[in-house]
Design an enzyme around this catalytic site. Structure first.
Site, PDB file in Angstrom:
ATOM      1  N   HIS A  71       0.817  -1.216   0.000  1.00 30.16           N
ATOM      2  CA  HIS A  71       0.000   0.000   0.000  1.00 30.16           C
ATOM      3  C   HIS A  71       0.850   1.265   0.000  1.00 30.16           C
ATOM      4  O   HIS A  71       0.457   2.274  -0.598  1.00 30.16           O
ATOM      5  CB  HIS A  71      -0.976  -0.023   1.173  1.00 30.16           C
ATOM      6  CG  HIS A  71      -2.003  -1.097   1.061  1.00 30.16           C
ATOM      7  ND1 HIS A  71      -2.593  -1.710   2.147  1.00 30.16           N
ATOM      8  CD2 HIS A  71      -2.555  -1.683  -0.040  1.00 30.16           C
ATOM      9  CE1 HIS A  71      -3.458  -2.626   1.723  1.00 30.16           C
ATOM     10  NE2 HIS A  71      -3.447  -2.622   0.413  1.00 30.16           N
ATOM     11  N   HIS A 131      -7.625  -7.572  -7.736  1.00 29.01           N
ATOM     12  CA  HIS A 131      -7.994  -8.499  -6.653  1.00 29.01           C
ATOM     13  C   HIS A 131      -8.308  -7.652  -5.416  1.00 29.01           C
ATOM     14  O   HIS A 131      -7.504  -7.558  -4.491  1.00 29.01           O
ATOM     15  CB  HIS A 131      -6.867  -9.487  -6.381  1.00 29.01           C
ATOM     16  CG  HIS A 131      -6.552 -10.372  -7.551  1.00 29.01           C
ATOM     17  ND1 HIS A 131      -5.803  -9.929  -8.619  1.00 29.01           N
ATOM     18  CD2 HIS A 131      -6.895 -11.652  -7.826  1.00 29.01           C
ATOM     19  CE1 HIS A 131      -5.700 -10.918  -9.506  1.00 29.01           C
ATOM     20  NE2 HIS A 131      -6.351 -11.967  -9.037  1.00 29.01           N
ATOM     21  N   SER A 162      -6.834  -2.130  -0.691  1.00 26.46           N
ATOM     22  CA  SER A 162      -6.275  -1.388  -1.827  1.00 26.46           C
ATOM     23  C   SER A 162      -7.296  -0.500  -2.522  1.00 26.46           C
ATOM     24  O   SER A 162      -6.986   0.640  -2.899  1.00 26.46           O
ATOM     25  CB  SER A 162      -5.645  -2.363  -2.831  1.00 26.46           C
ATOM     26  OG  SER A 162      -6.524  -3.419  -3.142  1.00 26.46           O
ATOM     27  N   GLU A 215     -13.287  -8.495  -8.054  1.00 29.47           N
ATOM     28  CA  GLU A 215     -13.148  -9.476  -6.981  1.00 29.47           C
ATOM     29  C   GLU A 215     -13.905 -10.748  -7.356  1.00 29.47           C
ATOM     30  O   GLU A 215     -15.099 -10.686  -7.667  1.00 29.47           O
ATOM     31  CB  GLU A 215     -13.661  -8.920  -5.650  1.00 29.47           C
ATOM     32  CG  GLU A 215     -13.597  -9.893  -4.490  1.00 29.47           C
ATOM     33  CD  GLU A 215     -12.215 -10.514  -4.307  1.00 29.47           C
ATOM     34  OE1 GLU A 215     -12.134 -11.762  -4.208  1.00 29.47           O
ATOM     35  OE2 GLU A 215     -11.215  -9.760  -4.262  1.00 29.47           O
ATOM     36  N   ASP A 251     -13.186 -12.507 -12.501  1.00 28.64           N
ATOM     37  CA  ASP A 251     -11.740 -12.662 -12.610  1.00 28.64           C
ATOM     38  C   ASP A 251     -11.088 -11.343 -13.016  1.00 28.64           C
ATOM     39  O   ASP A 251     -11.353 -10.823 -14.097  1.00 28.64           O
ATOM     40  CB  ASP A 251     -11.426 -13.751 -13.646  1.00 28.64           C
ATOM     41  CG  ASP A 251      -9.960 -14.111 -13.688  1.00 28.64           C
ATOM     42  OD1 ASP A 251      -9.141 -13.240 -14.057  1.00 28.64           O
ATOM     43  OD2 ASP A 251      -9.626 -15.259 -13.347  1.00 28.64           O
ATOM     44  N   GLY A 252     -10.242 -10.806 -12.156  1.00 25.45           N
ATOM     45  CA  GLY A 252      -9.650  -9.497 -12.411  1.00 25.45           C
ATOM     46  C   GLY A 252      -8.626  -9.479 -13.524  1.00 25.45           C
ATOM     47  O   GLY A 252      -8.471  -8.455 -14.202  1.00 25.45           O
ATOM     48  N   ASP A 261      -2.615  -8.076  -7.360  1.00 27.00           N
ATOM     49  CA  ASP A 261      -2.134  -8.727  -6.131  1.00 27.00           C
ATOM     50  C   ASP A 261      -3.009  -9.913  -5.737  1.00 27.00           C
ATOM     51  O   ASP A 261      -3.675  -9.894  -4.707  1.00 27.00           O
ATOM     52  CB  ASP A 261      -2.030  -7.718  -4.984  1.00 27.00           C
ATOM     53  CG  ASP A 261      -3.377  -7.144  -4.582  1.00 27.00           C
ATOM     54  OD1 ASP A 261      -4.282  -7.082  -5.436  1.00 27.00           O
ATOM     55  OD2 ASP A 261      -3.541  -6.788  -3.405  1.00 27.00           O
TER      56      ASP A 261
END
Length: 279
Positions: A19, A42, A103, A121, A145-146, A166
């Site tokens: 971060h 994610h 995030s 997500e 699915d990112g 991530d």
């Protein structure tokens, strides 16, 4: 369905590493007025309760963000200011932190009117909580699915791009998949800034990711690792970040930030950084 829940790990040393790099990158990009399209592949559930049962079960925040919070009055780098200011807003008073942003929440609290954020997500419970949180924020949430979603969204309409990747890496093939996705994403938006986090593991299987990203041959590919001084016998021994196209001067400023918190009085970890591919 994958079982990873970030509530157990929120605010740990890896979150501080990840971060802090995200916040500094975004702040440096915002030195220019042009719009930034942000993507969080994610996203998790955006806000975490450090006083909750799951966070307390592991206690990982105690050796992570809680340590940084204790040092806040001694930190000299002004680049810590955005993170500390948001933590203070969420946690009034002088005690330990209880609320910690994920995030997407860090993205959101710093974005300007001209900026945008799309958060992905896959986990159904996490995406539901993310959507509930996002109703009060300028964030577009996509359940799915990112990595696939990112490729569908590129290139963005905005003139600039900032992406955070991530995953939990529960599946070992994710290391290869992330590297493949980044190669495709960079081809579609070569000026974009891509932040990739990965866990360093006792098994060493994480090494494939920085190695493959380095082989892409992208001229500006920066690499940072925060390595625990007393690592566990099994599991995560450190936190890694690879950033493609970081802002000019980023490495010096981020190195100064990590130097202030990575000693035995802080995160009890050692920080090292280098260029995988020279500037």
């Amino acid at each position: 369905m994958l079982s990873y829940l970030h509530e157990f790990h929120a605010g740990n040393f890896a979150d501080v590493h990840k971060h802090a790099s995200l916040i500094l990158t975004l702040a440096m990009m915002q030195a220019k007025p042009s719009a930034i399209a942000g993507f969080d592949t994610h996203a998790g559930s955006a806000m975490y309760d450090l006083a909750g049962e799951r966070a307390k079960k592991t206690g990982e925040a105690e050796s992570g963000i809680q340590q940084v919070w204790k040092l806040r009055h001694r930190l000299q780098s002004s680049d810590w200011s955005p993170m500390l200011a948001e933590l203070a807003r969420l946690n009034p008073g002088e005690g330990q932190l209880s609320r910690y942003p994920g995030s997407s929440a860090w993205f959101d609290c710093l974005q300007r009117e001209q900026d945008s954020l799309t958060a992905f997500e896959l986990h159904s419970g996490e995406s539901s909580r993310l959507q509930d949180w996002a109703r009060g924020h300028r964030v577009t949430v996509q359940a799915g699915d990112g990595l696939e979603g990112l490729l569908r969204a590129l290139p963005p309409k905005a003139p600039r791009l900032l992406v955070l990747v991530d995953p939990s890496y529960e599946i070992k093939e994710d290391y290869q998949r992330v590297a493949k996705t980044l190669a495709q994403a960079w081809t579609r938006c070569r000026h974009g800034v891509f932040l990739v986090w990965y866990p360093m593991l006792t098994s060493g299987q994480h090494r494939v990711l920085p190695e493959q990203l380095g082989r892409l041959g992208i001229r500006k590919t920066w690499h940072s690792e925060l390595v625990l001084r007393q690592p566990p016998e099994r599991g995560m021994t450190g936190s890694g970040m690879v950033i493609i196209n970081p802002p000019w001067g980023f490495s010096d400023r981020f190195g100064a930030m990590m130097a202030e918190v990575s000693g035995d009085q802080g995160l009890n970890a050692d920080h090292k950084q280098t260029w995988l591919v020279p500037e």
